[in-house]
Structure formats: structure tokens, C-alpha cells
Design a protein around this motif. Structure first.
Motif, short mmCIF file in Angstrom:
data_model
loop_
_atom_site.label_atom_id
_atom_site.label_comp_id
_atom_site.label_asym_id
_atom_site.label_seq_id
_atom_site.Cartn_x
_atom_site.Cartn_y
_atom_site.Cartn_z
N ALA A 1 42.03 28.32 56.53
CA ALA A 1 41.91 27.91 55.13
C ALA A 1 41.82 26.40 55.03
CB ALA A 1 43.11 28.41 54.32
N VAL A 2 41.05 25.94 54.07
CA VAL A 2 41.05 24.55 53.64
C VAL A 2 41.54 24.57 52.20
CG1 VAL A 2 39.68 22.49 53.14
CG2 VAL A 2 39.18 23.86 55.18
N VAL A 3 42.65 23.87 51.95
CA VAL A 3 43.29 23.88 50.64
C VAL A 3 43.10 22.51 49.99
CG1 VAL A 3 45.44 24.29 49.40
CG2 VAL A 3 44.98 25.53 51.53
N LEU A 4 42.65 22.50 48.76
CA LEU A 4 42.33 21.27 48.05
C LEU A 4 43.48 20.86 47.13
CD1 LEU A 4 38.69 22.20 46.95
CD2 LEU A 4 39.39 20.94 49.01
N GLY A 5 43.91 19.61 47.25
CA GLY A 5 45.00 19.11 46.42
C GLY A 5 44.57 18.00 45.49
N ASP A 6 45.51 17.54 44.69
CA ASP A 6 45.35 16.41 43.78
C ASP A 6 44.17 16.61 42.82
OD1 ASP A 6 47.66 14.93 44.69
OD2 ASP A 6 46.52 14.61 46.53
N HIS A 7 43.25 15.63 42.69
CA HIS A 7 42.20 15.79 41.68
C HIS A 7 41.26 16.92 42.02
CE1 HIS A 7 39.59 13.24 44.29
NE2 HIS A 7 38.58 13.73 43.60
N PHE A 8 41.14 17.28 43.30
CA PHE A 8 40.32 18.44 43.65
C PHE A 8 40.89 19.72 43.03
CE2 PHE A 8 39.34 16.05 47.80
CZ PHE A 8 38.20 15.48 47.26
N ALA A 9 42.22 19.85 43.07
CA ALA A 9 42.85 21.04 42.49
C ALA A 9 42.66 21.07 40.98
CB ALA A 9 44.33 21.08 42.86
N SER B 1 29.56 27.47 48.21
CA SER B 1 28.16 27.77 48.55
C SER B 1 27.64 26.84 49.63
CB SER B 1 27.30 27.67 47.28
OG SER B 1 25.96 27.93 47.57
N GLU B 2 27.94 25.55 49.49
CA GLU B 2 27.51 24.55 50.48
C GLU B 2 28.20 24.80 51.81
OE1 GLU B 2 24.93 21.21 51.09
OE2 GLU B 2 25.16 22.58 49.42
N LEU B 3 29.48 25.12 51.77
CA LEU B 3 30.23 25.41 53.00
C LEU B 3 29.61 26.58 53.74
CD1 LEU B 3 32.79 25.12 54.80
CD2 LEU B 3 33.94 26.66 53.19
N ALA B 4 29.32 27.67 53.04
CA ALA B 4 28.74 28.86 53.67
C ALA B 4 27.38 28.56 54.27
CB ALA B 4 28.64 29.99 52.64
N ALA B 5 26.61 27.69 53.61
CA ALA B 5 25.26 27.38 54.09
C ALA B 5 25.26 26.46 55.30
CB ALA B 5 24.45 26.73 52.96
N ARG B 6 26.32 25.66 55.47
CA ARG B 6 26.30 24.61 56.50
C ARG B 6 27.12 24.90 57.75
NH1 ARG B 6 23.93 19.79 55.32
NH2 ARG B 6 23.13 19.61 53.20
N VAL B 7 28.15 25.75 57.63
CA VAL B 7 28.97 26.05 58.81
C VAL B 7 28.17 26.93 59.77
CG1 VAL B 7 31.04 27.25 59.61
CG2 VAL B 7 31.17 25.75 57.64
N HIS B 8 28.25 26.62 61.05
CA HIS B 8 27.43 27.34 62.03
C HIS B 8 27.98 28.70 62.38
CE1 HIS B 8 24.57 24.11 62.69
NE2 HIS B 8 25.61 23.27 62.62
N ALA B 9 29.29 28.89 62.30
CA ALA B 9 29.86 30.20 62.58
C ALA B 9 29.56 31.15 61.42
CB ALA B 9 31.37 30.10 62.79
N PRO B 10 29.32 32.43 61.70
CA PRO B 10 29.05 33.38 60.61
C PRO B 10 30.22 33.45 59.64
CG PRO B 10 28.59 34.37 62.77
CD PRO B 10 29.28 33.06 63.02
N GLY B 11 29.89 33.59 58.36
CA GLY B 11 30.94 33.72 57.34
C GLY B 11 31.85 32.53 57.29
N ALA B 12 31.30 31.33 57.53
CA ALA B 12 32.09 30.08 57.54
C ALA B 12 33.27 30.17 58.51
CB ALA B 12 32.57 29.72 56.14
N GLY B 13 33.09 30.93 59.58
CA GLY B 13 34.14 31.05 60.59
C GLY B 13 35.40 31.71 60.05
N GLY B 14 35.26 32.46 58.95
CA GLY B 14 36.41 33.12 58.34
C GLY B 14 37.26 32.21 57.49
#
Length: 200
Positions: free
Chosen positions: A135-143, A155-168
């Protein structure tokens, strides 16, 4: 540490917490332990170079993650009138104003937040390729801005990570407030439990 022990992903052995603010930092849990690096500088992700032709960064280069998604960059992008009377010192009123406009479906603000989300997703993808967290958890102004950032960021994460399914990896907003203070207290208690600090 707060996210790993008390947050929605408590018990997760591989986790990244991204702290949003003036710059961007990452708290990294790898194999169940905080990743500090050889001299304690691990997690300085704010200056990941994402766009060489992007906006100038305080570090002297262009297109760093902080220059694209840090709170000052978001305020400049969405509230160009915010610095009319001088440099912003306290960003909380501007953040609250952005949230209010986003709730009203202001087209300029919503479009700008989607663009910010895409930049954020690109940065997170780099971390996911390197660390493969659960998991990547977003804090502060991102939250605070998560309802408008997360769709584009995921959407960008899924398109750019090389492992299938954003590596889980899941990309989520923190439910802890304030995570940093809770994490500091957690670290101090852990040090006492390990005998590194005296209990008082």
C-alpha cells in the motif's frame, strides 16, 4: 510507523506513507521495519525528477515531484490569485478554499486536481516499481484532496507500473489525523520498549 500500527493498513509489512506539504517525503516500511537508509536520508522523494521541462523547483532543477504536487505548487496551479498580496506563509486557508471549490465542482479546480493526481500517480509508480509495497498511503494535503486526486492518480499508477495490477499495490488516503504526531509517539514508545530510551 503510525500507519503500520494504527492505520487502515495496520500489520502491513511493506508500506509507503507519502507526506504532502511544502515538499514531499516518504516514510517507508520494508519487510516490517522502517527503512532509514545508510545515513537516515531514505524517503527524500520530493526531488524525484518527473518532467525536465516542468516547473522550477526550490532545489534548482525542474519538474521534481514537489514542484508538481507539493502544496505550494497546487495552490499556484489552482488559486493564481493567492499570492497577489505577497508570498503565502500559511497554506491552510488556501487548502480549505480549494476543497470548497472542488465540492462545488468548480471546473478549473477539478481539472487542476486531476492533473495533480496524474503527476502524483507518476511519482507513486516510481516508488512502486522500486519497492513493491502492499500500500501507498497519502497524508496531509493529499488526504484532504484525495476524493479528487485519487481517480487520476490510480489510473496513472496502473498504467505506469511494470508489474501486473500495479504489483498488488493499493493507493489510499490516510485515515489518521495527524499521522506524523502519532508516528513520532509510536517511534518513541518503540524505542522505550526496545530499551533504547529510558522510561520516565
Amino acid at each position: 510507523m503510525a500507519e503500520q500500527r494504527h492505520g487502515a493498513y495496520a500489520g502491513t509489512t511493506d508500506l509507503v506513507h507519502l507526506t504532502g506539504g511544502i515538499t514531499i517525503g516518504a516514510g517507508i516500511i520494508a519487510a516490517g521495519r522502517p527503512l532509514r537508509g545508510g545515513r537516515g536520508f531514505a524517503g527524500e522523494v520530493g526531488h524525484l525528477p518527473l518532467d525536465p521541462s516542468g516547473p522550477a523547483c526550490a532545489c534548482g532543477t525542474r519538474g521534481c515531484l514537489s514542484a508538481l504536487v507539493g502544496l505550494p505548487a497546487v495552490v499556484r496551479r489552482l488559486l493564481p490569485d493567492a499570492e497577489v498580496d505577497g508570498q503565502v506563509v500559511d497554506y491552510l486557508p488556501e487548502l480549505e478554499r480549494i476543497v470548497a471549490l472542488a465540492r462545488q465542482d468548480d471546473p478549473t479546480v477539478c481539472s487542476g486536481l486531476a492533473e495533480t493526481g496524474r503527476h502524483l500517480g507518476r511519482g507513486v509508480a516510481v516508488l512502486v516499481d522500486l519497492l513493491n509495497p502492499e500500500a501507498v498511503v497519502l497524508g496531509d494535503h493529499f488526504a484532504a484532496l484525495a476524493p479528487w486526486l485519487l481517480p487520476a492518480a490510480r489510473s496513472e499508477l496502473a498504467a505506469r507500473v511494470h508489474a501486473p495490477g500495479a504489483g498488488g499495490c493499493r493507493l489510499e488516503a490516510s485515515t489518521l489525523d495527524p499521522a506524523a504526531a502519532l508516528g513520532g509517539a509510536t517511534a518513541a514508545l518503540a524505542a522505550v520498549e526496545a530499551g533504547r530510551l529510558p522510561a520516565r
